[in-house]
Design a protein around this motif. Structure first.
Motif, PDB file in Angstrom:
ATOM      1  N   TYR A   9      34.347  39.726  36.687  1.00 13.24           N
ATOM      2  CA  TYR A   9      34.926  39.084  37.870  1.00 13.24           C
ATOM      3  C   TYR A   9      35.643  37.801  37.444  1.00 13.24           C
ATOM      4  O   TYR A   9      35.344  37.220  36.409  1.00 13.24           O
ATOM      5  CB  TYR A   9      33.844  38.756  38.908  1.00 13.24           C
ATOM      6  N   LEU A  10      36.586  37.382  38.290  1.00 15.03           N
ATOM      7  CA  LEU A  10      37.356  36.165  38.022  1.00 15.03           C
ATOM      8  C   LEU A  10      37.545  35.373  39.305  1.00 15.03           C
ATOM      9  O   LEU A  10      37.456  35.923  40.408  1.00 15.03           O
ATOM     10  CB  LEU A  10      38.758  36.516  37.494  1.00 15.03           C
ATOM     11  N   VAL A  11      37.859  34.089  39.145  1.00 12.65           N
ATOM     12  CA  VAL A  11      38.422  33.324  40.254  1.00 12.65           C
ATOM     13  C   VAL A  11      39.773  32.790  39.768  1.00 12.65           C
ATOM     14  O   VAL A  11      39.874  32.228  38.682  1.00 12.65           O
ATOM     15  CB  VAL A  11      37.496  32.188  40.737  1.00 12.65           C
ATOM     16  N   TYR A  12      40.804  32.998  40.577  1.00 10.33           N
ATOM     17  CA  TYR A  12      42.163  32.551  40.239  1.00 10.33           C
ATOM     18  C   TYR A  12      42.518  31.304  41.034  1.00 10.33           C
ATOM     19  O   TYR A  12      42.187  31.191  42.218  1.00 10.33           O
ATOM     20  CB  TYR A  12      43.189  33.632  40.617  1.00 10.33           C
ATOM     21  N   GLY A  46      53.808  31.943  40.448  1.00 11.74           N
ATOM     22  CA  GLY A  46      54.703  33.095  40.272  1.00 11.74           C
ATOM     23  C   GLY A  46      54.101  34.199  39.430  1.00 11.74           C
ATOM     24  O   GLY A  46      54.651  35.302  39.373  1.00 11.74           O
ATOM     25  N   ASP A  47      52.958  33.937  38.786  1.00 13.73           N
ATOM     26  CA  ASP A  47      52.359  34.931  37.879  1.00 13.73           C
ATOM     27  C   ASP A  47      51.126  35.622  38.458  1.00 13.73           C
ATOM     28  O   ASP A  47      50.440  36.365  37.756  1.00 13.73           O
ATOM     29  CB  ASP A  47      51.958  34.268  36.548  1.00 13.73           C
ATOM     30  N   PHE A  48      50.816  35.375  39.724  1.00 13.86           N
ATOM     31  CA  PHE A  48      49.560  35.871  40.291  1.00 13.86           C
ATOM     32  C   PHE A  48      49.462  37.400  40.239  1.00 13.86           C
ATOM     33  O   PHE A  48      48.466  37.951  39.746  1.00 13.86           O
ATOM     34  CB  PHE A  48      49.397  35.394  41.733  1.00 13.86           C
ATOM     35  N   LYS A  49      50.487  38.092  40.702  1.00 14.93           N
ATOM     36  CA  LYS A  49      50.452  39.556  40.750  1.00 14.93           C
ATOM     37  C   LYS A  49      50.252  40.144  39.354  1.00 14.93           C
ATOM     38  O   LYS A  49      49.433  41.057  39.161  1.00 14.93           O
ATOM     39  CB  LYS A  49      51.751  40.088  41.366  1.00 14.93           C
ATOM     40  N   THR A  50      50.959  39.603  38.385  1.00 16.99           N
ATOM     41  CA  THR A  50      50.846  40.083  37.002  1.00 16.99           C
ATOM     42  C   THR A  50      49.435  39.865  36.466  1.00 16.99           C
ATOM     43  O   THR A  50      48.847  40.748  35.832  1.00 16.99           O
ATOM     44  CB  THR A  50      51.857  39.342  36.087  1.00 16.99           C
ATOM     45  N   ALA A  51      48.871  38.692  36.749  1.00 17.74           N
ATOM     46  CA  ALA A  51      47.521  38.361  36.273  1.00 17.74           C
ATOM     47  C   ALA A  51      46.494  39.348  36.836  1.00 17.74           C
ATOM     48  O   ALA A  51      45.599  39.816  36.112  1.00 17.74           O
ATOM     49  CB  ALA A  51      47.167  36.934  36.664  1.00 17.74           C
ATOM     50  N   VAL A  52      46.626  39.670  38.122  1.00 17.39           N
ATOM     51  CA  VAL A  52      45.687  40.600  38.754  1.00 17.39           C
ATOM     52  C   VAL A  52      45.825  41.997  38.157  1.00 17.39           C
ATOM     53  O   VAL A  52      44.821  42.659  37.853  1.00 17.39           O
ATOM     54  CB  VAL A  52      45.898  40.643  40.286  1.00 17.39           C
ATOM     55  N   LYS A  53      47.053  42.455  37.973  1.00 16.26           N
ATOM     56  CA  LYS A  53      47.287  43.794  37.423  1.00 16.26           C
ATOM     57  C   LYS A  53      46.698  43.918  36.016  1.00 16.26           C
ATOM     58  O   LYS A  53      46.120  44.950  35.655  1.00 16.26           O
ATOM     59  CB  LYS A  53      48.794  44.098  37.389  1.00 16.26           C
ATOM     60  N   ILE A  54      46.828  42.860  35.213  1.00 17.16           N
ATOM     61  CA  ILE A  54      46.264  42.864  33.853  1.00 17.16           C
ATOM     62  C   ILE A  54      44.744  42.960  33.922  1.00 17.16           C
ATOM     63  O   ILE A  54      44.112  43.731  33.183  1.00 17.16           O
ATOM     64  CB  ILE A  54      46.697  41.593  33.074  1.00 17.16           C
ATOM     65  N   ILE A  56      42.879  44.185  36.337  1.00 16.01           N
ATOM     66  CA  ILE A  56      42.492  45.527  36.790  1.00 16.01           C
ATOM     67  C   ILE A  56      42.551  46.509  35.627  1.00 16.01           C
ATOM     68  O   ILE A  56      41.634  47.323  35.430  1.00 16.01           O
ATOM     69  CB  ILE A  56      43.400  46.001  37.952  1.00 16.01           C
ATOM     70  N   ALA A  57      43.611  46.412  34.831  1.00 14.09           N
ATOM     71  CA  ALA A  57      43.784  47.302  33.670  1.00 14.09           C
ATOM     72  C   ALA A  57      42.665  47.104  32.645  1.00 14.09           C
ATOM     73  O   ALA A  57      42.301  48.035  31.915  1.00 14.09           O
ATOM     74  CB  ALA A  57      45.142  47.051  33.018  1.00 14.09           C
ATOM     75  N   GLN A  58      42.101  45.896  32.611  1.00 11.98           N
ATOM     76  CA  GLN A  58      41.010  45.593  31.685  1.00 11.98           C
ATOM     77  C   GLN A  58      39.645  45.986  32.245  1.00 11.98           C
ATOM     78  O   GLN A  58      38.623  45.788  31.594  1.00 11.98           O
ATOM     79  CB  GLN A  58      41.011  44.094  31.355  1.00 11.98           C
ATOM     80  N   GLY A  59      39.640  46.540  33.453  1.00 13.96           N
ATOM     81  CA  GLY A  59      38.389  47.003  34.042  1.00 13.96           C
ATOM     82  C   GLY A  59      37.737  46.037  35.004  1.00 13.96           C
ATOM     83  O   GLY A  59      36.569  46.220  35.387  1.00 13.96           O
ATOM     84  N   GLY A  60      38.475  44.986  35.421  1.00 12.12           N
ATOM     85  CA  GLY A  60      37.927  44.018  36.370  1.00 12.12           C
ATOM     86  C   GLY A  60      37.517  44.672  37.681  1.00 12.12           C
ATOM     87  O   GLY A  60      38.182  45.589  38.153  1.00 12.12           O
ATOM     88  N   LYS A  61      36.413  44.206  38.244  1.00 14.76           N
ATOM     89  CA  LYS A  61      35.880  44.799  39.471  1.00 14.76           C
ATOM     90  C   LYS A  61      36.287  44.038  40.730  1.00 14.76           C
ATOM     91  O   LYS A  61      36.337  44.603  41.819  1.00 14.76           O
ATOM     92  CB  LYS A  61      34.345  44.855  39.409  1.00 14.76           C
TER      93      LYS A  61
END
Length: 277
Positions: A9-12, A46-54, A56-61
């Motif tokens: 999990y993360l907090v952005y 401006g990088d929020f969407k990219t950060a989330v997609k990365i 998710i690809a790494q298996g983030g829940k």
């Protein structure tokens, strides 16, 4: 337990250094014997969407979202809860089966903290100071507690009126700070940013009675200016926003893990940490 078994999990946010979310979620997880890895991540504007997609690809829940990305999170979600939709902001994301689910737990966190502090909301007359995003996020959970009325006071009355129209509930009314002198309330919630700059919302002392509960969404090592002022006017009960922070985290935790953690010990631990600097 291997790293693969530990949910990520993360907090952005931006800034994010000040976030206490990893500490809070670690305590929740430890107390409920759940293995998680919860980190904080600074995201460039401006990088929020990219950060989330990365992630998710790494298996983030899942992820929590703080300023200034709550509206970005709203746009990114495939599915929204009613409270997130009405709040116009998302602070909790869940990644499941290729979809992004958006929720907003801020208002429920506030309600839980008010109830935890024995503040009666049912049939109460509630005054909210301010009409920004923080207010929009808490109105639906507050209305669900069956208050008698909620008055939204703001410097720019049209912003408060727009909020009332958005929620379309007859218990909601809007006014300016200068219209409060002859009104009576049971609960006052300061949702302005005045405390952050050491200021007070321009409200008359007459609204503070010796049986009123005053809540400030801001918290700090010392009493906020609003809390100090309310105490000086003889308010029966004063509460800062630390419990709301822990409460919204608890609701996020329950969204992800289907367990509502106990918030009492966490509030105490955080309070001690804040006092010690």
């Amino acid at each position: 337990m291997t790293q693969q078994n530990i949910e990520q999990y993360l907090v952005y946010g931006n800034p994010i250094k000040q976030s206490r979310s990893p500490d809070i979620h670690k305590i929740f997880a430890d107390e409920n014997n759940i293995a998680i890895d919860y980190q904080k991540q600074l995201v460039a504007l401006g990088d929020f969407k990219t950060a989330v997609k990365i992630f998710i690809a790494q298996g983030g829940k899942g992820a929590n979202v703080t300023a200034p990305f709550k509206e970005d999170a709203l746009k990114l979600a495939d599915t929204l809860t009613e409270r997130a939709s009405l709040a116009g902001a998302v602070n909790t994301l869940t990644f499941k089966e290729g979809k992004i689910y958006g929720d907003n737990t801020d208002g429920e966190g506030l309600v839980q903290d008010l109830l935890h502090n024995n503040v009666t909301l049912k049939q109460s007359r509630i005054l909210i100071l301010g009409a920004g995003g923080a207010v929009r996020g808490v109105l639906l959970p507050l209305l669900a507690q069956d208050p008698k009325s909620i008055t939204i006071a703001n410097r720019t009355v049209s912003k408060a009126e727009a909020l009332c129209e958005n929620f379309n509930d007859e218990r909601l009314t809007a006014c300016g700070f200068d219209e409060l002198a002859d009104q009576t309330f049971d609960v006052i919630i300061n949702a302005t940013s005045a405390s952050l700059s050491g200021d007070l919302p321009p409200i008359p002392t007459s609204v503070i009675t010796n049986d009123i509960a005053c809540y400030d969404m801001v918290y700090g090592k010392d009493d906020t200016p609003f809390i100090k002022w309310a105490k000086a006017q003889g308010a029966r009960k004063t509460i800062d926003g630390l419990g709301m922070l822990v409460g919204q985290a608890a609701v996020s935790f329950s969204v992800w893990h289907k367990i509502m953690p106990d918030i009492h010990s966490v509030i105490e631990q955080l309070r001690k940490a804040i006092q010690q600097g």
